[in-house]
Design a protein around this motif. Structure first.
Motif, short mmCIF file in Angstrom:
data_model
loop_
_atom_site.label_atom_id
_atom_site.label_comp_id
_atom_site.label_asym_id
_atom_site.label_seq_id
_atom_site.Cartn_x
_atom_site.Cartn_y
_atom_site.Cartn_z
N GLY A 104 0.80 -1.22 0.00
CA GLY A 104 0.00 0.00 0.00
C GLY A 104 0.83 1.27 0.00
O GLY A 104 2.04 1.25 0.28
N THR A 105 0.16 2.37 -0.32
CA THR A 105 0.87 3.65 -0.47
C THR A 105 1.42 4.15 0.88
O THR A 105 2.48 4.77 0.92
CB THR A 105 -0.06 4.72 -1.09
OG1 THR A 105 -1.32 4.70 -0.40
CG2 THR A 105 -0.31 4.43 -2.55
N GLY A 168 -12.27 5.43 -9.90
CA GLY A 168 -10.86 5.09 -9.66
C GLY A 168 -10.18 5.96 -8.62
O GLY A 168 -9.05 5.68 -8.22
N THR A 229 -3.74 7.53 2.46
CA THR A 229 -4.90 8.43 2.55
C THR A 229 -5.54 8.43 3.94
O THR A 229 -6.28 9.36 4.28
CB THR A 229 -5.94 8.00 1.51
OG1 THR A 229 -6.06 6.57 1.56
CG2 THR A 229 -5.48 8.39 0.12
#
Ligand code: UD1
Ligand code: MG
Length: 479
Positions: A104-105, A168, A229
């Protein structure tokens, strides 16, 4: 900066004090971090997504070049999938941090956490799949951040984008008073949240100390991923401030598929063409002109429809290129003409011309004012100034003097099946139509060959050679 600023409508939260634009983002110690470790499955490619070429540069290089002017040191790229290839493509332009497993980011940023030491003010994070994002837009974000740094509650600044089609993207969730509350990833959205049109492009400027403390607090999602996020909701829960500014839509469309790759290419291509047109290059039909970012073109050159100018190509001033020509890694001096031709790793001196239907291959060099007409091919050869080669000839591994006339259908027979051999032709020689020059062979200055001659032996200065195989006859004075 001022022209860039006019493009945007900065969103400031109600209650925020507004933007003190006398602040100076330049004085911050800023790390720029680009996330590029993902697989890029939707590209359906053996090539890592971020290395797909876009008008002359790999996608990730566009991203590195955009952040580079804003970073205090070299941009740092988080690599994983295809890391050797990505590192090779960016050698000398970036530093690298490895994310061995793509979790993941948020996890990607964690891999660089040891860089966020005391003395670093800001960490600019962006994704490696947004090649159209411009430095001016990133600078806007940094200025927003810098403008709020006097607020001790500031956690970070981020870009948002408003798009008709939100598919998206993570959705920006705001409280009724307009304050940002969270980013919700598409998969986790409620039906109402899916309708939100303000979206997360994935570009953030973090307070470095807050980021260092906040990263370990991210918990994995249901799928086991650490979302960067989630830092919005974390900041809000800690009573910290997150400020946002809107970015232009075309700049922040991420590339996930080859359809989006083509869309990004169209945006970048148009920008390149505009840059040349504003610098004095006439582009007759921008819709059919393809110029790599790496190409340089002089003033008052005209590019006719259907041309591709690629790689390390340099075109001088006052040239006329096209229609329908491809020029790759080639240098043209001023005043050259290229008509319906293909040029690769070649060079043309001032006023030289080629075409229609000429082909310059690697190492071809046409001297000043050389005229090369239809259906000629030159490879690894120099043609001296003023030489003319009007029709249907192949010149390979040759050194040709000045003002030589190369008759129609002349061929240097330079290859015996194993080795390449050299042909030399002196100044002012006249090579008759359909001459076969069986290399290695030397034709002297002012020498002539008869039509259809097959030249297997050297011809002296001023001699004429004719026949099959050609015989030489003694020199006689020429007018
Ligand atoms: C991400 C954002 C989403 C945003 C969208 C914009 C998160 C959780 N989601 O989603 O809110 O709207 O981008 O395009 O951040 N990467 C790594 N390591 C990883 C995973 C990803 O380096 O473990 C890199 C990828 O190479 C890519 C970038 O991060 O360059 C974004 O990853 P991607 O999978 O495209 O995220 P999205 O699902 O598009
Ligand atoms: Mg993406």
């Amino acid at each position: 900066m001022s022209s860039a600023r006019r493009r945007f409508a900065p969103y400031t939260q109600p209650g925020a004090t507004g933007l003190p634009f006398d602040c100076d983002a330049d004085s911050m110690n800023t790390i720029a971090l680009l996330l590029a470790a993902g697989y890029g499955k939707r590209m359906k490619s053996d090539l890592p997504k971020v290395l797909h070429p876009l008008v002359g540069r790999p996608m990730i290089e566009w991203c590195v070049r955009a952040v580079q002017p804003l970073a205090t040191g070299r941009p740092v790229v988080v690599v994983g999938h295809g890391k050797e290839q990505v590192q090779a493509a960016l050698a000398g332009q970036a530093d690298f941090v490895e994310q061995a497993e793509q979790r993941g980011t948020g996890h990607a940023v964690m891999q660089a956490a040891s860089l966020f030491v005391d003395g670093v003010d800001a960490v600019l994070v962006s994704y490696g799949d947004m090649p159209a994002l411009r430095t001016e837009t990133l600078a806007q974000l940094l200025e927003l951040f810098a403008g709020h740094r006097s607020d001790p509650s500031l956690a970070f600044a981020m870009l948002t984008v408003v798009r008709d089609n939100p598919q998206g993207f993570g959705r920006i969730v705001r409280a009724p008073d307009g304050r940002i509350q969270a980013i919700v990833e598409e998969v986790d959205c409620t039906p109402e949240q899916r309708l939100i049109r303000e979206l997360n492009p994935g570009v953030y400027c973090f307070d470095a100390a807050w980021l260092r403390a906040g990263l370990p607090k991210i918990t994995p999602s249901a799928s086991g991923e650490y979302y960067l996020t989630d830092l919005v909701a974390l900041a809000v829960s800690e009573g910290r401030t997150v400020v946002t500014v809107q970015a232009p839509v075309e700049e922040v469309d991420g590339v996930n598929t080859r359809v989006q790759l083509a869309e990004a290419a169209a945006v970048l291509r148009r920008r390149i063409l505009e840059r040349h047109m504003l610098a004095g290059v006439t582009i007759v039909d921008p819709a059919t002109t393809y110029i790599d970012d790496t190409v340089r073109i002089g003033q008052d050159t005209t590019i006719l429809p259907g041309c591709l100018l690629q790689g390390a190509t340099i075109v001088g001033a006052g040239c006329r290129i096209g229609p329908h020509s491809q020029i790759v890694d080639t240098q043209l001096a001023d005043g050259c003409r290229v008509v319906y031709s293909v040029l690769e790793s070649a060079r043309m001196d001032q006023g030289a011309e080629i075409g229609p239907f000429g082909h310059l291959r690697k190492g071809a060099h046409l001297g000043e004012g050389v005229h090369m007409g239809n259906f000629g091919e030159v490879k690894d050869s120099y043609l001296g100034a003023g030489t003319k080669m009007g029709h249907f000839s192949y010149i390979g591994n040759a050194q040709v003097g000045e003002n030589v006339n190369i008759g129609a259908g002349t061929i240097t027979c330079n290859y015996d099946g194993v080795n390449k051999a050299k042909t030399e032709i002196g100044n002012n020689a006249f090579i008759g139509s359909d001459t076969m020059l069986v290399a290695p062979v030397t034709i002297g200055a002012g020498a002539r060959t008869g039509a259809g001659a097959v030249v297997t032996r050297d011809v002296g200065d001023g001699e004429t050679a004719y026949g099959v195989p050609a015989r030489a006859k003694p020199a006689r004075p020429r007018k």
